[in-house]
Design a protein around this motif. Structure first.
Motif, PDB file in Angstrom:
ATOM      1  N   VAL A   7     -15.050  -9.033 -20.088  1.00 14.94           N
ATOM      2  CA  VAL A   7     -15.967  -8.948 -18.958  1.00 14.94           C
ATOM      3  C   VAL A   7     -15.883 -10.249 -18.171  1.00 14.94           C
ATOM      4  N   PHE A   8     -15.751 -10.144 -16.851  1.00 13.55           N
ATOM      5  CA  PHE A   8     -15.684 -11.326 -16.006  1.00 13.55           C
ATOM      6  C   PHE A   8     -17.082 -11.747 -15.588  1.00 13.55           C
ATOM      7  N   LYS A   9     -17.270 -13.032 -15.440  1.00 15.79           N
ATOM      8  CA  LYS A   9     -18.575 -13.566 -15.043  1.00 15.79           C
ATOM      9  C   LYS A   9     -18.887 -13.277 -13.577  1.00 15.79           C
ATOM     10  N   ASN A  10     -17.898 -13.395 -12.701  1.00 19.45           N
ATOM     11  CA  ASN A  10     -18.110 -13.257 -11.259  1.00 19.45           C
ATOM     12  C   ASN A  10     -17.415 -12.051 -10.637  1.00 19.45           C
ATOM     13  N   PHE A  11     -17.030 -11.107 -11.452  1.00 17.90           N
ATOM     14  CA  PHE A  11     -16.414  -9.897 -10.912  1.00 17.90           C
ATOM     15  C   PHE A  11     -16.686  -8.736 -11.832  1.00 17.90           C
ATOM     16  N   PRO A  12     -17.157  -7.637 -11.308  1.00 16.43           N
ATOM     17  CA  PRO A  12     -17.612  -7.427  -9.932  1.00 16.43           C
ATOM     18  C   PRO A  12     -18.982  -8.066  -9.698  1.00 16.43           C
ATOM     19  N   PHE A  21     -17.715   0.263 -12.432  1.00 18.41           N
ATOM     20  CA  PHE A  21     -16.951  -0.480 -13.428  1.00 18.41           C
ATOM     21  C   PHE A  21     -17.358  -0.036 -14.830  1.00 18.41           C
ATOM     22  N   GLY A  22     -18.671   0.098 -15.049  1.00 16.82           N
ATOM     23  CA  GLY A  22     -19.167   0.529 -16.353  1.00 16.82           C
ATOM     24  C   GLY A  22     -18.862   1.987 -16.633  1.00 16.82           C
ATOM     25  N   THR A  23     -19.062   2.850 -15.633  1.00 16.07           N
ATOM     26  CA  THR A  23     -18.842   4.287 -15.801  1.00 16.07           C
ATOM     27  C   THR A  23     -17.397   4.606 -16.152  1.00 16.07           C
ATOM     28  N   PHE A  24     -16.465   3.968 -15.449  1.00 13.52           N
ATOM     29  CA  PHE A  24     -15.044   4.280 -15.639  1.00 13.52           C
ATOM     30  C   PHE A  24     -14.315   3.274 -16.530  1.00 13.52           C
ATOM     31  N   LYS A  25     -15.061   2.485 -17.280  1.00 12.53           N
ATOM     32  CA  LYS A  25     -14.505   1.511 -18.230  1.00 12.53           C
ATOM     33  C   LYS A  25     -13.478   0.595 -17.558  1.00 12.53           C
ATOM     34  N   GLY A  26     -13.893  -0.017 -16.470  1.00 13.27           N
ATOM     35  CA  GLY A  26     -13.007  -0.897 -15.710  1.00 13.27           C
ATOM     36  C   GLY A  26     -12.510  -2.081 -16.496  1.00 13.27           C
ATOM     37  N   ASP A  27     -13.278  -2.519 -17.502  1.00 15.92           N
ATOM     38  CA  ASP A  27     -12.857  -3.671 -18.293  1.00 15.92           C
ATOM     39  C   ASP A  27     -11.624  -3.378 -19.144  1.00 15.92           C
ATOM     40  N   GLU A  28     -11.242  -2.106 -19.233  1.00 19.07           N
ATOM     41  CA  GLU A  28     -10.040  -1.755 -19.992  1.00 19.07           C
ATOM     42  C   GLU A  28      -8.756  -1.978 -19.185  1.00 19.07           C
ATOM     43  N   PHE A  29      -8.851  -1.972 -17.856  1.00 20.47           N
ATOM     44  CA  PHE A  29      -7.630  -2.150 -17.067  1.00 20.47           C
ATOM     45  C   PHE A  29      -7.746  -3.232 -16.001  1.00 20.47           C
ATOM     46  N   ILE A  30      -8.945  -3.666 -15.673  1.00 22.57           N
ATOM     47  CA  ILE A  30      -9.090  -4.770 -14.713  1.00 22.57           C
ATOM     48  C   ILE A  30      -9.285  -6.039 -15.527  1.00 22.57           C
ATOM     49  N   ARG A  31      -8.172  -6.713 -15.746  1.00 19.03           N
ATOM     50  CA  ARG A  31      -8.139  -7.916 -16.577  1.00 19.03           C
ATOM     51  C   ARG A  31      -7.533  -9.059 -15.770  1.00 19.03           C
ATOM     52  N   VAL A  32      -7.197 -10.124 -16.455  1.00 19.54           N
ATOM     53  CA  VAL A  32      -6.666 -11.323 -15.799  1.00 19.54           C
ATOM     54  C   VAL A  32      -5.451 -11.016 -14.917  1.00 19.54           C
ATOM     55  N   ARG A  36      -5.283 -11.926 -11.032  1.00 24.61           N
ATOM     56  CA  ARG A  36      -4.254 -12.905 -10.648  1.00 24.61           C
ATOM     57  C   ARG A  36      -3.397 -12.338  -9.520  1.00 24.61           C
ATOM     58  N   LEU A  37      -3.090 -11.041  -9.604  1.00 27.28           N
ATOM     59  CA  LEU A  37      -2.314 -10.396  -8.543  1.00 27.28           C
ATOM     60  C   LEU A  37      -3.102 -10.368  -7.242  1.00 27.28           C
ATOM     61  N   ALA A  38      -4.420 -10.180  -7.324  1.00 33.79           N
ATOM     62  CA  ALA A  38      -5.259 -10.181  -6.125  1.00 33.79           C
ATOM     63  C   ALA A  38      -5.202 -11.537  -5.416  1.00 33.79           C
ATOM     64  N   ALA A  39      -5.082 -12.609  -6.177  1.00 36.34           N
ATOM     65  CA  ALA A  39      -5.066 -13.959  -5.602  1.00 36.34           C
ATOM     66  C   ALA A  39      -3.669 -14.436  -5.231  1.00 36.34           C
ATOM     67  N   LEU A 150       1.034  -3.383  -4.234  1.00 39.80           N
ATOM     68  CA  LEU A 150      -0.319  -3.328  -4.780  1.00 39.80           C
ATOM     69  C   LEU A 150      -1.162  -4.550  -4.422  1.00 39.80           C
ATOM     70  N   GLN A 151      -0.530  -5.696  -4.195  1.00 40.47           N
ATOM     71  CA  GLN A 151      -1.259  -6.939  -3.990  1.00 40.47           C
ATOM     72  C   GLN A 151      -2.299  -6.847  -2.872  1.00 40.47           C
ATOM     73  N   PRO A 152      -1.954  -6.381  -1.662  1.00 39.73           N
ATOM     74  CA  PRO A 152      -2.979  -6.332  -0.616  1.00 39.73           C
ATOM     75  C   PRO A 152      -4.114  -5.349  -0.938  1.00 39.73           C
ATOM     76  N   VAL A 153      -3.796  -4.275  -1.645  1.00 39.69           N
ATOM     77  CA  VAL A 153      -4.830  -3.299  -2.015  1.00 39.69           C
ATOM     78  C   VAL A 153      -5.807  -3.932  -3.003  1.00 39.69           C
ATOM     79  N   ILE A 154      -5.281  -4.623  -3.999  1.00 38.48           N
ATOM     80  CA  ILE A 154      -6.131  -5.251  -5.008  1.00 38.48           C
ATOM     81  C   ILE A 154      -6.927  -6.399  -4.392  1.00 38.48           C
ATOM     82  N   GLU A 155      -6.290  -7.171  -3.523  1.00 41.40           N
ATOM     83  CA  GLU A 155      -7.006  -8.258  -2.840  1.00 41.40           C
ATOM     84  C   GLU A 155      -8.163  -7.695  -2.016  1.00 41.40           C
ATOM     85  N   ASN A 156      -7.924  -6.612  -1.276  1.00 42.15           N
ATOM     86  CA  ASN A 156      -8.988  -5.997  -0.473  1.00 42.15           C
ATOM     87  C   ASN A 156     -10.102  -5.438  -1.358  1.00 42.15           C
ATOM     88  N   PHE A 157      -9.759  -4.939  -2.525  1.00 42.59           N
ATOM     89  CA  PHE A 157     -10.738  -4.448  -3.486  1.00 42.59           C
ATOM     90  C   PHE A 157     -11.706  -5.568  -3.887  1.00 42.59           C
TER      91      PHE A 157
END
Length: 195
Positions: A7-12, A21-32, A36-39, A150-157
């Motif tokens: 779980v990230f402190k500042n995201f989401p 994030f909780g409903t769809f178990k985002g912590d299983e696939f939205i990781r470092v 990192r790709l978003a940045a 994917l980078q611009p999509v994830i960054e916009n997310f």
């Protein structure tokens, strides 16, 4: 955005995304790697062959370090200057071994050993390089293209989460504005909010 047990402190930040994030178990696939790709700035100006060469060259160094129970540590921010080497792996490893990277031996318990650190074996590195197949180069190219798309999509997310957070907290007039040319700085968006 430090990760603690998945779980990230500042995201989401936004309640809207936290719920999803909780409903769809985002912590299983939205990781470092996702954040990192978003940045990461997209590498649109570089040739795909150069990007593949850089990726696989670093992977060979990483494989060598892993095989010898070592950690690969950069000596400087830009460890190897690849501009003028024309994708020549011999030149790459010579520069990497002398100027760019150092190997740090790991002990079984994870602590770094105080003994002398091992050295790069250029012959073994060349053997690892020659074991790469054309299929590996193709897969690396596909991976890089996928990241670039994917980078611009994830960054916009991530940016949209910030925008929704502000709106949820009473800042009704907020938007992202492009303030620089993307070629000058990939980090060209500013979050503008009026209270």
């Amino acid at each position: 955005m430090v990760e603690c047990h998945g779980v990230f402190k500042n995201f989401p930040l936004s309640c809207c995304l936290k719920g999803l994030f909780g409903t769809f178990k985002g912590d299983e696939f939205i990781r470092v790697p996702f954040l990192r790709l978003a940045a990461q700035p997209p590498s649109v100006d570089d040739k795909l062959e150069d990007l593949v060469f850089n990726l696989l060259s670093r992977a060979v160094l990483q494989t060598f370090a892993f095989k010898h129970n070592c950690k690969l540590k950069r000596k400087k921010r830009k460890a190897v200057k690849t501009k003028n080497m024309k994708n020549n792996f011999e030149v790459y490893i010579e520069d990497a071994a002398t100027n760019g990277f150092t190997l740090i031996k790991k002990e079984a318990n994870g602590d770094n050993n105080k003994a002398e650190n091992p050295k790069f074996c250029l012959e073994e590195l060349m053997t690892l390089w020659h074991q790469l197949t054309q299929f590996t180069f193709t897969k690396a190219g596909i991976f890089i293209l996928l990241q670039n798309y994917l980078q611009p999509v994830i960054e916009n997310f991530v940016l949209f989460d910030r925008l929704v957070y502000l709106k949820e907290n009473g800042v009704k007039h907020c938007e992202f504005k492009k303030i620089l040319n993307v070629k000058i700085s990939p980090r060209c968006l500013a979050l503008i909010a009026n209270k």
